[in-house]
Design a protein around this motif. Structure first.
Motif, PDB file in Angstrom:
ATOM      1  N   ALA A  98      36.669  31.102 -41.555  1.00 51.65           N
ATOM      2  CA  ALA A  98      38.091  30.890 -41.836  1.00 51.65           C
ATOM      3  C   ALA A  98      38.906  30.799 -40.549  1.00 51.65           C
ATOM      4  O   ALA A  98      39.797  29.950 -40.409  1.00 51.65           O
ATOM      5  CB  ALA A  98      38.627  32.021 -42.715  1.00 51.65           C
ATOM      6  N   GLN A  99      38.600  31.667 -39.580  1.00 52.80           N
ATOM      7  CA  GLN A  99      39.308  31.648 -38.307  1.00 52.80           C
ATOM      8  C   GLN A  99      39.019  30.368 -37.527  1.00 52.80           C
ATOM      9  O   GLN A  99      39.915  29.775 -36.923  1.00 52.80           O
ATOM     10  CB  GLN A  99      38.917  32.871 -37.469  1.00 52.80           C
ATOM     11  N   PHE A 100      37.752  29.964 -37.555  1.00 56.64           N
ATOM     12  CA  PHE A 100      37.362  28.743 -36.834  1.00 56.64           C
ATOM     13  C   PHE A 100      38.104  27.541 -37.396  1.00 56.64           C
ATOM     14  O   PHE A 100      38.630  26.713 -36.643  1.00 56.64           O
ATOM     15  CB  PHE A 100      35.850  28.528 -36.940  1.00 56.64           C
ATOM     16  N   MET A 101      38.157  27.407 -38.723  1.00 55.99           N
ATOM     17  CA  MET A 101      38.811  26.258 -39.335  1.00 55.99           C
ATOM     18  C   MET A 101      40.330  26.352 -39.239  1.00 55.99           C
ATOM     19  O   MET A 101      41.026  25.329 -39.316  1.00 55.99           O
ATOM     20  CB  MET A 101      38.387  26.145 -40.805  1.00 55.99           C
ATOM     21  N   SER A 102      40.849  27.546 -39.047  1.00 51.79           N
ATOM     22  CA  SER A 102      42.291  27.721 -38.943  1.00 51.79           C
ATOM     23  C   SER A 102      42.804  27.420 -37.539  1.00 51.79           C
ATOM     24  O   SER A 102      43.728  26.624 -37.354  1.00 51.79           O
ATOM     25  CB  SER A 102      42.673  29.147 -39.341  1.00 51.79           C
ATOM     26  N   TRP A 103      42.222  28.067 -36.523  1.00 55.67           N
ATOM     27  CA  TRP A 103      42.706  27.889 -35.156  1.00 55.67           C
ATOM     28  C   TRP A 103      41.611  27.808 -34.093  1.00 55.67           C
ATOM     29  O   TRP A 103      41.838  27.287 -32.998  1.00 55.67           O
ATOM     30  CB  TRP A 103      43.656  29.032 -34.785  1.00 55.67           C
ATOM     31  N   GLY A 118      33.902  13.755 -31.351  1.00 54.21           N
ATOM     32  CA  GLY A 118      32.742  13.429 -32.173  1.00 54.21           C
ATOM     33  C   GLY A 118      32.131  14.660 -32.817  1.00 54.21           C
ATOM     34  O   GLY A 118      31.713  14.628 -33.985  1.00 54.21           O
ATOM     35  N   THR A 119      32.071  15.763 -32.078  1.00 51.89           N
ATOM     36  CA  THR A 119      31.534  17.011 -32.626  1.00 51.89           C
ATOM     37  C   THR A 119      32.414  17.533 -33.753  1.00 51.89           C
ATOM     38  O   THR A 119      31.921  18.039 -34.773  1.00 51.89           O
ATOM     39  CB  THR A 119      31.443  18.074 -31.515  1.00 51.89           C
ATOM     40  N   ALA A 120      33.721  17.380 -33.584  1.00 51.80           N
ATOM     41  CA  ALA A 120      34.655  17.912 -34.571  1.00 51.80           C
ATOM     42  C   ALA A 120      34.786  17.019 -35.808  1.00 51.80           C
ATOM     43  O   ALA A 120      35.265  17.475 -36.849  1.00 51.80           O
ATOM     44  CB  ALA A 120      36.036  18.097 -33.941  1.00 51.80           C
ATOM     45  N   THR A 121      34.353  15.765 -35.708  1.00 53.44           N
ATOM     46  CA  THR A 121      34.600  14.810 -36.789  1.00 53.44           C
ATOM     47  C   THR A 121      34.047  15.273 -38.128  1.00 53.44           C
ATOM     48  O   THR A 121      34.771  15.390 -39.124  1.00 53.44           O
ATOM     49  CB  THR A 121      34.001  13.431 -36.439  1.00 53.44           C
ATOM     50  N   GLY A 122      32.742  15.525 -38.171  1.00 49.09           N
ATOM     51  CA  GLY A 122      32.127  15.921 -39.431  1.00 49.09           C
ATOM     52  C   GLY A 122      32.352  17.380 -39.777  1.00 49.09           C
ATOM     53  O   GLY A 122      32.297  17.764 -40.951  1.00 49.09           O
ATOM     54  N   ILE A 123      32.612  18.210 -38.751  1.00 47.25           N
ATOM     55  CA  ILE A 123      32.734  19.652 -38.970  1.00 47.25           C
ATOM     56  C   ILE A 123      34.148  20.066 -39.351  1.00 47.25           C
ATOM     57  O   ILE A 123      34.357  20.903 -40.233  1.00 47.25           O
ATOM     58  CB  ILE A 123      32.297  20.415 -37.692  1.00 47.25           C
ATOM     59  N   VAL A 124      35.149  19.462 -38.704  1.00 46.15           N
ATOM     60  CA  VAL A 124      36.531  19.901 -38.872  1.00 46.15           C
ATOM     61  C   VAL A 124      37.429  18.826 -39.484  1.00 46.15           C
ATOM     62  O   VAL A 124      38.083  19.050 -40.502  1.00 46.15           O
ATOM     63  CB  VAL A 124      37.121  20.343 -37.503  1.00 46.15           C
ATOM     64  N   PHE A 125      37.480  17.655 -38.865  1.00 49.17           N
ATOM     65  CA  PHE A 125      38.475  16.652 -39.240  1.00 49.17           C
ATOM     66  C   PHE A 125      38.308  16.143 -40.663  1.00 49.17           C
ATOM     67  O   PHE A 125      39.297  15.847 -41.344  1.00 49.17           O
ATOM     68  CB  PHE A 125      38.440  15.489 -38.251  1.00 49.17           C
ATOM     69  N   ALA A 126      37.060  15.997 -41.119  1.00 45.85           N
ATOM     70  CA  ALA A 126      36.841  15.497 -42.480  1.00 45.85           C
ATOM     71  C   ALA A 126      37.509  16.397 -43.513  1.00 45.85           C
ATOM     72  O   ALA A 126      38.004  15.926 -44.541  1.00 45.85           O
ATOM     73  CB  ALA A 126      35.341  15.383 -42.761  1.00 45.85           C
ATOM     74  N   THR A 127      37.537  17.701 -43.230  1.00 42.59           N
ATOM     75  CA  THR A 127      38.108  18.674 -44.170  1.00 42.59           C
ATOM     76  C   THR A 127      39.604  18.875 -43.975  1.00 42.59           C
ATOM     77  O   THR A 127      40.376  18.873 -44.939  1.00 42.59           O
ATOM     78  CB  THR A 127      37.393  20.036 -44.017  1.00 42.59           C
ATOM     79  N   LEU A 128      40.041  19.032 -42.717  1.00 37.20           N
ATOM     80  CA  LEU A 128      41.428  19.404 -42.441  1.00 37.20           C
ATOM     81  C   LEU A 128      42.397  18.232 -42.371  1.00 37.20           C
ATOM     82  O   LEU A 128      43.603  18.410 -42.592  1.00 37.20           O
ATOM     83  CB  LEU A 128      41.497  20.191 -41.126  1.00 37.20           C
ATOM     84  N   PHE A 129      41.894  17.039 -42.050  1.00 40.53           N
ATOM     85  CA  PHE A 129      42.794  15.905 -41.876  1.00 40.53           C
ATOM     86  C   PHE A 129      42.577  14.788 -42.903  1.00 40.53           C
ATOM     87  O   PHE A 129      43.457  13.965 -43.118  1.00 40.53           O
ATOM     88  CB  PHE A 129      42.649  15.332 -40.459  1.00 40.53           C
ATOM     89  N   PHE A 130      41.403  14.755 -43.520  1.00 39.35           N
ATOM     90  CA  PHE A 130      41.104  13.702 -44.491  1.00 39.35           C
ATOM     91  C   PHE A 130      40.498  14.297 -45.761  1.00 39.35           C
ATOM     92  O   PHE A 130      39.383  13.959 -46.161  1.00 39.35           O
ATOM     93  CB  PHE A 130      40.148  12.676 -43.888  1.00 39.35           C
TER      94      PHE A 130
END
Length: 459
Positions: free
Chosen positions: A192-197, A43-55
């Motif tokens: 950039a590092q956070f969104m990468s790995w 849930g924490t990663a949904t709006g922060i990471v997944f919306a950008t990297l997976f969708f």
């Protein structure tokens, strides 16, 4: 009234059961923490990471909507998990079922941390993410009810409410661990590092936590209530059929009881991160801190409320909490946008105090509606159907926010509608502190348990 010295004596000194009680409570809590850590990490990663990297999409709102749809998919899968693991828990035993839920949740979370992104493999990435999210939901659908029963069915007379509140601590502790891990990694890496790995590390860490929880749970015994049913030959062949045939009313009662506070809970613990950053203009750190403070408060309020419920009653506390949420719903949405201080105060008040009081009683309150031979199934199914419905709240709220902005009337009114339903059902529910389908080890079976036995023989 159960005084603190008597309470401690029951837990730690009665018949030399101290270590067994501590092990049971630790086992129910440890697994619950891991399960909720994994579930809310997503849930924490949904709006922060997944919306950008997976969708990815040209329209950020579309990306967020799709990402929150996968978040809701985890909730939608929970009823299936409650049926699968409820059947196993009512037929084979609570312990065996709970070991499998841990493996399912931890394994799927670990694999999420290894997934390639949309930019790397295209549509394979979001499809794999959704499948693993569904596995998370199935595992959690079986975990919650089993963890509650592990505690409540092992409790001695007079402390069931307290015991039932302990696995509920897994929600705030798991969420704090999840948000803290994201905050820590975010502070140690560049964007950039956070969104990468960097975002992958908290998911990969799940493997370590799962191994620890399995080790703790492997040392406990089956619950006395289940052992008694098995010894008496009262295990039903198909628990889901028996539950619907003889306890359908309580399953639907449970669904309605959970809907009202469930919507508010999903907002306060998950969607608030997106709402606060997108519609209120707060930074991600402010939103995470507000959530962390409220969860830290819950760690104190949940066991305290569980203790109080053993002499005040679950129903009384439940009704009081729902009424408070109705009264505070519109003021909450009005005040959280005024300043960071008010945001923190209202988060702590509504999530850390009021909602946690409701949540602390739910495991015991709901489980006391069902006899032991269908308790895992009935408890899990009713609760998780409600969870499946409220899990899609973020999709609705994203649309509401885009159309109306952070309107206190719109958002507060939405919450009040569900809460009124829960309030009406709570008023007409039995006082389960006095009328319960748990067996009393000191005075034989209750009238309601005997009814459950007759139902089992009929089945």
């Amino acid at each position: 009234m159960l005084l603190l010295p008597d309470f401690l004596n029951i837990i730690y000194k009665k018949e030399g059961e101290s270590m067994k009680n501590v092990k049971v409570l630790l086992a129910s809590l440890a697994g619950s923490i891991i399960e909720w850590y994994d579930f809310y990490l997503y849930g924490t990663a949904t709006g922060i990471v997944f919306a950008t990297l997976f969708f990815p999409s040209e329209d950020p709102t579309i990306s967020v909507l799709i990402a929150f749809a996968t978040f809701g998919a985890g909730y939608a899968a929970r009823p299936l998990g409650s049926i699968i693991f409820g059947h196993m828990g009512d037929r084979i035993g609570r312990k065996a079922s709970l070991m499998l839920t841990l493996i399912g949740m931890g394994g799927s979370s670990f694999l999420i941390g290894l997934l390639p992104t949309y930019a790397q493999v295209g549509l394979v990435a979001p499809i794999a993410l959704v499948l693993l999210r569904l596995l998370q939901g199935i595992a959690l659908g079986g975990e919650w009810g089993g963890a509650v029963l592990l505690a409540t069915e092992s409790a001695t007379k007079g402390v069931r409410g307290f015991f039932g509140s302990i696995p509920q601590l897994g929600v705030p502790i798991g969420l704090v661990l999840g948000t803290f891990s994201f905050t820590l990694i975010s502070s140690l890496t560049t964007e950039a590092q956070f969104m990468s790995w960097g975002w992958r590390i908290p998911f990969l860490f799940s493997a370590v936590l799962v191994v620890l929880a399995i080790w703790i749970r492997s040392s406990i015994e089956e619950t006395p209530e289940f052992r008694r049913k098995k010894e008496q030959g009262e295990i039903v062949k198909v628990p889901i059929i028996n539950a619907f045939k003889y306890h359908k009313k309580d399953i639907f009662r449970l669904i309605g009881l959970k809907l009202g506070d469930g919507f508010f809970n999903v907002f306060l613990m998950s969607f608030i991160l997106f709402y606060a950053t997108t519609f209120l203009g707060y930074s991600r750190d402010v939103a995470l801190l507000g959530l962390t403070l409220s969860c830290a408060t819950m760690i104190i309020s949940i066991p305290l409320t569980g203790y109080l419920s053993d002499f005040i009653g679950r129903k009384t506390i439940y009704i009081g909490g729902v009424v408070a949420l109705i009264v505070l719903a519109i003021p909450y949405f009005t005040m959280i946008g005024q300043s960071t201080t008010m945001f923190y105060i209202m988060q702590v008040l509504l999530l850390g105090v009021v909602w946690s009081a409701i949540f602390a009683t739910q495991g015991t309150f709901f489980s006391e509606l069902f006899p032991a031979n269908v308790r895992y199934t009935g408890l899990g199914l009713g609760y998780q159907v409600a969870a499946a419905i409220v899990g899609f709240g973020p999709m609705l709220w994203t649309e509401m926010g885009a159309k109306f902005g952070p309107s206190p009337i719109i958002f507060g009114g939405f919450m009040i509608v569900g809460l009124v339903l829960s309030l009406v059902l709570a008023i007409f529910s039995p006082d389960t502190r006095k009328i319960t389908q748990y067996s009393d080890q000191h005075n034989g079976h209750t009238e309601f348990e005997e009814n459950g036995q007759r139902d089992a023989k009929k089945a």
